[in-house]
Scaffold this active site. Sequence first.
Site, PDB file in Angstrom:
ATOM      1  N   HIS A   1       0.863  -1.185   0.000  1.00 44.23           N
ATOM      2  CA  HIS A   1       0.000   0.000   0.000  1.00 44.23           C
ATOM      3  C   HIS A   1       0.895   1.229   0.000  1.00 44.23           C
ATOM      4  O   HIS A   1       1.766   1.375   0.862  1.00 44.23           O
ATOM      5  CB  HIS A   1      -0.922   0.031   1.218  1.00 44.23           C
ATOM      6  CG  HIS A   1      -1.869   1.192   1.203  1.00 44.23           C
ATOM      7  ND1 HIS A   1      -3.116   1.134   0.611  1.00 44.23           N
ATOM      8  CD2 HIS A   1      -1.725   2.459   1.671  1.00 44.23           C
ATOM      9  CE1 HIS A   1      -3.710   2.314   0.726  1.00 44.23           C
ATOM     10  NE2 HIS A   1      -2.885   3.138   1.370  1.00 44.23           N
ATOM     11  N   CYS A   2       0.693   2.111  -0.955  1.00 43.96           N
ATOM     12  CA  CYS A   2       1.541   3.289  -1.115  1.00 43.96           C
ATOM     13  C   CYS A   2       0.771   4.541  -0.707  1.00 43.96           C
ATOM     14  O   CYS A   2      -0.237   4.889  -1.326  1.00 43.96           O
ATOM     15  CB  CYS A   2       2.015   3.407  -2.567  1.00 43.96           C
ATOM     16  SG  CYS A   2       3.068   4.846  -2.880  1.00 43.96           S
ATOM     17  N   ILE A   3       1.266   5.218   0.329  1.00 43.50           N
ATOM     18  CA  ILE A   3       0.568   6.423   0.783  1.00 43.50           C
ATOM     19  C   ILE A   3       0.681   7.546  -0.232  1.00 43.50           C
ATOM     20  O   ILE A   3      -0.170   8.445  -0.273  1.00 43.50           O
ATOM     21  CB  ILE A   3       1.110   6.905   2.143  1.00 43.50           C
ATOM     22  CG1 ILE A   3       2.594   7.310   2.030  1.00 43.50           C
ATOM     23  CG2 ILE A   3       0.921   5.854   3.213  1.00 43.50           C
ATOM     24  CD1 ILE A   3       3.125   8.008   3.257  1.00 43.50           C
TER      25      ILE A   3
ATOM     26  N   ASN B   1      -2.124   7.070  -2.439  1.00 43.26           N
ATOM     27  CA  ASN B   1      -3.364   6.836  -1.698  1.00 43.26           C
ATOM     28  C   ASN B   1      -4.103   5.625  -2.263  1.00 43.26           C
ATOM     29  O   ASN B   1      -5.322   5.634  -2.433  1.00 43.26           O
ATOM     30  CB  ASN B   1      -4.277   8.078  -1.756  1.00 43.26           C
ATOM     31  CG  ASN B   1      -5.405   8.001  -0.741  1.00 43.26           C
ATOM     32  OD1 ASN B   1      -5.250   7.422   0.322  1.00 43.26           O
ATOM     33  ND2 ASN B   1      -6.547   8.589  -1.079  1.00 43.26           N
ATOM     34  N   ASN B   2      -3.338   4.577  -2.557  1.00 44.19           N
ATOM     35  CA  ASN B   2      -3.906   3.411  -3.209  1.00 44.19           C
ATOM     36  C   ASN B   2      -2.968   2.229  -2.993  1.00 44.19           C
ATOM     37  O   ASN B   2      -1.791   2.404  -2.673  1.00 44.19           O
ATOM     38  CB  ASN B   2      -4.058   3.678  -4.710  1.00 44.19           C
ATOM     39  CG  ASN B   2      -4.941   2.652  -5.413  1.00 44.19           C
ATOM     40  OD1 ASN B   2      -5.590   1.833  -4.764  1.00 44.19           O
ATOM     41  ND2 ASN B   2      -4.972   2.694  -6.727  1.00 44.19           N
TER      42      ASN B   2
END
Length: 290
Positions: free
Chosen positions: A130-132, A135-136
């Site tokens: 999950h990559c901040i 946001n996905n």
Amino acid sequence: MSDKTNHRRFTFSLSVIVVVLAISYIYLSTIFVFIDQWFGLFSSPGIINAVVFTSIAAMCSVTYGVTISTDPGRVPSTYMPDVEDFQSPIHEIKRKGGDLRYCQKCSHYKPPRAHHCRVCKRCVLRMDHHCIWINNCVGHANYKVFIVFVMYAVIACVYSLVLLMGSVAYDDGMRDEEKNGGSFRTVYVVSGLLLVPLSIALCVLLGWHIYLILHNKTTIEYHEGVRALSLAEKGGSIYKHPYDLGPYENLTSVLGPNILSWPWPTANYIGSGLRFRTVYDVTQGASTSK
């Protein structure tokens, strides 16, 4: 995959806003300060560099938007593993016990390579992480687009950094502090503080994912593989990642069979994400062809 599963509602977050502002700042400072001060924006070298950098920045922005808005892949609510399917020679099981992988939070079975994301609160097909910053989640349907975005981001940052250094060197050579260096010194300092660590971080990130692609692993599978390798060595056996089909097959499975399409944010060649080719498929195919 249908459009319904490919797209998600576009949502802004603080981290996305930071990335958008960073892209905008780097673009504006590169065009109107670095290129203009070094070559002159309307000179032949200035126009050429401005056009090339604008094209790279545009692709970086487009791929970033696609990465954010593309759903990484959902597990169908009707999914049920077929343990009697002889064409699927591998079924992932839980780390403990012999049961098929079942998500207690989503209340359904998980296909191979799928994992539950605590942030998105759902299972993601071939989940990488999950990559901040987008946001996905990065998963089956948007992994290739994510890689292409990182590639363009690396090119843009390194290109901008070269133009920054050239502009600073030119200003120093002119030795005209009042006219050149003084008015843009703050821009040079801020840009350097932004571009140097960003270029290093993105290069490391791109290198890491190139390694993963060549071995057909996700970030999660890499860490699970380290544990599996350690356990295998203790047990006197050999562990091999089941999805590693060789560098070329691994590369085309992510980027696509057509090398001309690799730089574009398209992934229409991918399958359902419920099943992936393994070394067992290759072994079976070789044995049946004899």
